[in-house]
Design a protein around this motif. Structure first.
Motif, PDB file in Angstrom:
ATOM      1  N   LEU A   1       7.665  -9.119  10.396  1.00 17.08           N
ATOM      2  CA  LEU A   1       7.212  -7.766  10.085  1.00 17.08           C
ATOM      3  C   LEU A   1       7.730  -7.336   8.712  1.00 17.08           C
ATOM      4  O   LEU A   1       6.996  -6.749   7.916  1.00 17.08           O
ATOM      5  N   VAL A   2       8.984  -7.680   8.418  1.00 12.35           N
ATOM      6  CA  VAL A   2       9.546  -7.398   7.094  1.00 12.35           C
ATOM      7  C   VAL A   2       8.753  -8.155   6.025  1.00 12.35           C
ATOM      8  O   VAL A   2       8.380  -7.593   4.995  1.00 12.35           O
ATOM      9  N   GLY A   3       8.493  -9.430   6.276  1.00 12.29           N
ATOM     10  CA  GLY A   3       7.716 -10.220   5.322  1.00 12.29           C
ATOM     11  C   GLY A   3       6.321  -9.660   5.104  1.00 12.29           C
ATOM     12  O   GLY A   3       5.855  -9.562   3.964  1.00 12.29           O
ATOM     13  N   LEU A   4       5.656  -9.267   6.187  1.00 13.53           N
ATOM     14  CA  LEU A   4       4.314  -8.689   6.065  1.00 13.53           C
ATOM     15  C   LEU A   4       4.338  -7.385   5.271  1.00 13.53           C
ATOM     16  O   LEU A   4       3.466  -7.143   4.442  1.00 13.53           O
ATOM     17  N   ALA A   5       5.334  -6.554   5.535  1.00  9.82           N
ATOM     18  CA  ALA A   5       5.436  -5.282   4.807  1.00  9.82           C
ATOM     19  C   ALA A   5       5.577  -5.538   3.308  1.00  9.82           C
ATOM     20  O   ALA A   5       4.936  -4.872   2.492  1.00  9.82           O
TER      21      ALA A   5
ATOM     22  N   ALA B   1      10.430 -14.941   6.689  1.00  7.54           N
ATOM     23  CA  ALA B   1       9.757 -13.802   6.050  1.00  7.54           C
ATOM     24  C   ALA B   1       8.665 -14.277   5.098  1.00  7.54           C
ATOM     25  O   ALA B   1       7.559 -13.716   5.077  1.00  7.54           O
ATOM     26  N   LEU B   2       8.943 -15.305   4.321  1.00  4.82           N
ATOM     27  CA  LEU B   2       7.923 -15.808   3.397  1.00  4.82           C
ATOM     28  C   LEU B   2       6.779 -16.499   4.127  1.00  4.82           C
ATOM     29  O   LEU B   2       5.670 -16.578   3.602  1.00  4.82           O
ATOM     30  N   ASN B   3       7.024 -16.963   5.359  1.00  2.00           N
ATOM     31  CA  ASN B   3       5.928 -17.480   6.173  1.00  2.00           C
ATOM     32  C   ASN B   3       4.871 -16.414   6.391  1.00  2.00           C
ATOM     33  O   ASN B   3       3.683 -16.720   6.469  1.00  2.00           O
ATOM     34  N   ALA B   4       5.307 -15.168   6.482  1.00  2.00           N
ATOM     35  CA  ALA B   4       4.346 -14.071   6.654  1.00  2.00           C
ATOM     36  C   ALA B   4       3.416 -14.003   5.460  1.00  2.00           C
ATOM     37  O   ALA B   4       2.209 -13.785   5.611  1.00  2.00           O
ATOM     38  N   TYR B   5       3.959 -14.203   4.264  1.00  2.00           N
ATOM     39  CA  TYR B   5       3.119 -14.209   3.064  1.00  2.00           C
ATOM     40  C   TYR B   5       2.069 -15.317   3.186  1.00  2.00           C
ATOM     41  O   TYR B   5       0.881 -15.099   2.971  1.00  2.00           O
ATOM     42  N   ILE B   6       2.533 -16.497   3.530  1.00  2.45           N
ATOM     43  CA  ILE B   6       1.655 -17.669   3.543  1.00  2.45           C
ATOM     44  C   ILE B   6       0.651 -17.594   4.678  1.00  2.45           C
ATOM     45  O   ILE B   6      -0.557 -17.730   4.475  1.00  2.45           O
ATOM     46  N   LEU B   7       1.129 -17.360   5.886  1.00  5.37           N
ATOM     47  CA  LEU B   7       0.243 -17.339   7.037  1.00  5.37           C
ATOM     48  C   LEU B   7      -0.748 -16.192   6.969  1.00  5.37           C
ATOM     49  O   LEU B   7      -1.918 -16.358   7.310  1.00  5.37           O
ATOM     50  N   ASP B   8      -0.293 -15.031   6.518  1.00  8.62           N
ATOM     51  CA  ASP B   8      -1.196 -13.895   6.449  1.00  8.62           C
ATOM     52  C   ASP B   8      -2.233 -14.098   5.349  1.00  8.62           C
ATOM     53  O   ASP B   8      -3.408 -13.807   5.532  1.00  8.62           O
ATOM     54  N   ALA B   9      -1.807 -14.629   4.229  1.00 13.15           N
ATOM     55  CA  ALA B   9      -2.720 -14.812   3.097  1.00 13.15           C
ATOM     56  C   ALA B   9      -3.734 -15.917   3.354  1.00 13.15           C
ATOM     57  O   ALA B   9      -4.893 -15.810   2.964  1.00 13.15           O
ATOM     58  N   VAL B  10      -3.313 -16.979   4.021  1.00 20.06           N
ATOM     59  CA  VAL B  10      -4.160 -18.157   4.138  1.00 20.06           C
ATOM     60  C   VAL B  10      -4.923 -18.210   5.453  1.00 20.06           C
ATOM     61  O   VAL B  10      -6.134 -18.423   5.455  1.00 20.06           O
ATOM     62  N   SER B  11      -4.242 -18.008   6.561  1.00 29.20           N
ATOM     63  CA  SER B  11      -4.888 -18.338   7.831  1.00 29.20           C
ATOM     64  C   SER B  11      -5.138 -17.174   8.770  1.00 29.20           C
ATOM     65  O   SER B  11      -5.750 -17.373   9.808  1.00 29.20           O
ATOM     66  N   MET B  12      -4.681 -15.992   8.434  1.00 28.94           N
ATOM     67  CA  MET B  12      -4.818 -14.895   9.394  1.00 28.94           C
ATOM     68  C   MET B  12      -5.731 -13.783   8.881  1.00 28.94           C
ATOM     69  O   MET B  12      -5.708 -12.689   9.402  1.00 28.94           O
TER      70      MET B  12
END
Length: 173
Positions: free
Chosen positions: A103-107, A160-171
């Protein structure tokens, strides 16, 4: 569903994709790491407040981070940051921790905080925690604490950086 609810839902879905046990093994976070961190004196009492205050002074030195903070309630951000760091160093690496970290990473991702700026913030905190450990602990304790601090900060940053990657690429919706 508002933006905050969507982000919370997205973090919960992303958390299902994080194998925390595997991460703990890869970062070599074990019982001794956890024992070391629970002894970190800077976390006792109000030790995090000066570090967080210094962090916001640091952020205000740069136009890029000043702009990112504009319009945000800094007291609220400080409170949430303190809670996150306290939770991290309590070493309760469960699904709730993973969800909170994502959630912190996504924010930060949705606020368009560049990864290099985000990583610099971790570097700042790691340096400040090490300075505090050097002042408050014996040299033998500092060695074990430095290794343990590095491990959990890298774990936290990786999730936290997984949120950047997963949200940007696959979600993407």
């Amino acid at each position: 569903m508002d933006g905050a609810d969507r982000m919370t839902d997205r973090a919960m879905r992303l958390a299902e994709r994080v194998d925390i046990e595997s991460r703990l093994a890869r970062f070599q976070i074990d019982g001794s790491t956890q024992t070391n961190l629970r002894q970190l004196k800077v976390l006792k009492g109000g030790g995090l407040e000066p570090i967080i205050a210094h962090f916001y002074e640091y952020l205000h030195r740069f136009p890029e981070t000043q702009a990112l903070l504009k319009g945000h309630d800094e007291d609220r951000l400080r409170h949430r940051q303190k809670a996150h760091w306290a939770h991290l160093f309590n070493c309760e690496f469960d699904r709730r921790y993973v969800h909170s970290c994502l959630l912190v990473g996504l924010a930060h991702y949705h606020a368009r905080v560049p990864p290099h700026t985000y990583i610099a913030a971790y570097s700042f905190f790691q340096s400040e925690l090490l300075r505090a450990a050097i002042k408050l602990h014996t040299p033998a304790e500092v060695e074990a604490l430095a290794i343990s601090i590095g491990k959990v900060i890298m774990l936290d940053m990786s999730i936290a950086l997984n949120a950047y990657i997963l949200d940007a690429v696959s979600m993407k919706p």
